[in-house]
Design a protein around this motif. Structure first.
Motif, mmCIF file in Angstrom:
data_model
loop_
_atom_site.group_PDB
_atom_site.id
_atom_site.type_symbol
_atom_site.label_atom_id
_atom_site.label_comp_id
_atom_site.label_asym_id
_atom_site.label_seq_id
_atom_site.Cartn_x
_atom_site.Cartn_y
_atom_site.Cartn_z
ATOM 1 N N VAL A 105 48.605 38.155 36.062
ATOM 2 C CA VAL A 105 48.858 38.141 37.512
ATOM 3 C C VAL A 105 50.060 37.243 37.750
ATOM 4 O O VAL A 105 50.138 36.137 37.215
ATOM 5 C CB VAL A 105 47.639 37.610 38.289
ATOM 6 C CG1 VAL A 105 47.937 37.525 39.780
ATOM 7 C CG2 VAL A 105 46.416 38.477 38.011
ATOM 8 N N GLN A 106 50.994 37.744 38.560
ATOM 9 C CA GLN A 106 52.217 36.997 38.840
ATOM 10 C C GLN A 106 52.598 37.212 40.295
ATOM 11 O O GLN A 106 52.751 38.355 40.735
ATOM 12 C CB GLN A 106 53.313 37.506 37.910
ATOM 13 C CG GLN A 106 54.579 36.717 37.907
ATOM 14 C CD GLN A 106 55.526 37.266 36.844
ATOM 15 O OE1 GLN A 106 55.834 38.458 36.846
ATOM 16 N NE2 GLN A 106 55.978 36.409 35.953
ATOM 17 N N GLN A 107 52.730 36.139 41.027
ATOM 18 C CA GLN A 107 53.161 36.176 42.431
ATOM 19 C C GLN A 107 52.352 37.187 43.263
ATOM 20 O O GLN A 107 52.904 38.003 44.000
ATOM 21 C CB GLN A 107 54.660 36.478 42.527
ATOM 22 C CG GLN A 107 55.550 35.429 41.881
ATOM 23 C CD GLN A 107 55.310 34.031 42.454
ATOM 24 O OE1 GLN A 107 55.117 33.850 43.645
ATOM 25 N NE2 GLN A 107 55.311 33.038 41.578
ATOM 26 N N GLY A 108 51.038 37.125 43.134
ATOM 27 C CA GLY A 108 50.166 37.922 43.984
ATOM 28 C C GLY A 108 49.978 39.372 43.568
ATOM 29 O O GLY A 108 49.401 40.155 44.327
ATOM 30 N N ARG A 109 50.462 39.728 42.377
ATOM 31 C CA ARG A 109 50.353 41.130 41.930
ATOM 32 C C ARG A 109 50.004 41.181 40.454
ATOM 33 O O ARG A 109 50.294 40.239 39.712
ATOM 34 C CB ARG A 109 51.688 41.843 42.131
ATOM 35 C CG ARG A 109 52.168 41.835 43.573
ATOM 36 C CD ARG A 109 53.480 42.520 43.714
ATOM 37 N NE ARG A 109 53.296 43.935 43.347
ATOM 38 C CZ ARG A 109 54.248 44.831 43.327
ATOM 39 N NH1 ARG A 109 55.477 44.487 43.643
ATOM 40 N NH2 ARG A 109 54.011 46.081 43.005
ATOM 41 N N LEU A 110 49.435 42.304 40.041
ATOM 42 C CA LEU A 110 49.289 42.514 38.608
ATOM 43 C C LEU A 110 50.689 42.660 38.015
ATOM 44 O O LEU A 110 51.523 43.381 38.570
ATOM 45 C CB LEU A 110 48.473 43.777 38.319
ATOM 46 C CG LEU A 110 46.994 43.728 38.696
ATOM 47 C CD1 LEU A 110 46.331 45.068 38.376
ATOM 48 C CD2 LEU A 110 46.281 42.590 37.980
ATOM 49 N N ALA A 111 50.948 41.987 36.928
ATOM 50 C CA ALA A 111 52.280 42.019 36.301
ATOM 51 C C ALA A 111 52.300 43.106 35.228
ATOM 52 O O ALA A 111 52.474 42.842 34.038
ATOM 53 C CB ALA A 111 52.618 40.646 35.718
ATOM 54 N N LEU A 112 52.115 44.337 35.683
ATOM 55 C CA LEU A 112 52.132 45.484 34.780
ATOM 56 C C LEU A 112 53.550 46.020 34.659
ATOM 57 O O LEU A 112 54.378 45.821 35.547
ATOM 58 C CB LEU A 112 51.209 46.591 35.307
ATOM 59 C CG LEU A 112 49.742 46.207 35.510
ATOM 60 C CD1 LEU A 112 48.958 47.396 36.056
ATOM 61 C CD2 LEU A 112 49.131 45.698 34.221
ATOM 62 N N GLY A 113 53.797 46.730 33.567
ATOM 63 C CA GLY A 113 55.082 47.392 33.408
ATOM 64 C C GLY A 113 55.233 48.518 34.411
ATOM 65 O O GLY A 113 54.260 48.985 35.021
#
Length: 141
Positions: A105-113
């Motif tokens: 999780v990064q900056q309120g979102r899933l950090a998916l490609g």
């Protein structure tokens, strides 16, 4: 910060189904997390989770084609057959793919490609509703 939610997905037909949006919608704290991990665990032995391409439905169909070929229902050497011809094959497929994912999780979102999505892998013809435990650990924004 810790948060935990249970998400019950409605019954789906056999196949590979994108569930990323349902997961994100079930964890409101995600939007308030600067950095963290979301652990997704399925509480079933005949369905599984995986992460793969979210754009082309052909990918999901090809996954189903491959697993149906590699682990066929009703294979004669199977001895666990009390719950139907698809049961033991479903257990093997679920073990190969696994019951959980840990997602950044990064900056309120899933950090998916760009092209990644979470799949519910339904390995039974009539698997029923599926329950996920979603556990978020992270630093608030």
């Amino acid at each position: 910060m810790w948060a935990q939610h249970t998400l019950t997905l409605p019954a789906r037909r056999r196949g590979f189904h994108l569930i990323t949006r349902e997961i994100v919608g079930a964890v409101p704290e995600l939007g308030r997390t600067r950095a963290g991990l979301l652990h997704v665990f399925i509480q079933h032995t005949s369905a599984s989770l995986t992460l793969n391409e979210n754009a082309s439905p052909d990918v999901r169909a090809d996954f189903e084609t491959y697993f149906t070929h590699a682990v066929p229902d009703g294979w004669a050497p199977f001895t666990h057959t009390l719950e139907g011809e698809d049961d033991m094959a479903a257990h093997i497929k679920a073990s190969l793919l696994g019951p959980s994912l840990t997602l950044p999780v990064q900056q309120g979102r899933l950090a998916l490609g760009t092209w990644q999505g979470v799949y519910l892998c339904e390995h039974r013809d009539h698997g029923g509703p599926r329950r996920l435990i979603l556990t978020l650990n992270g630093e608030p924004i």
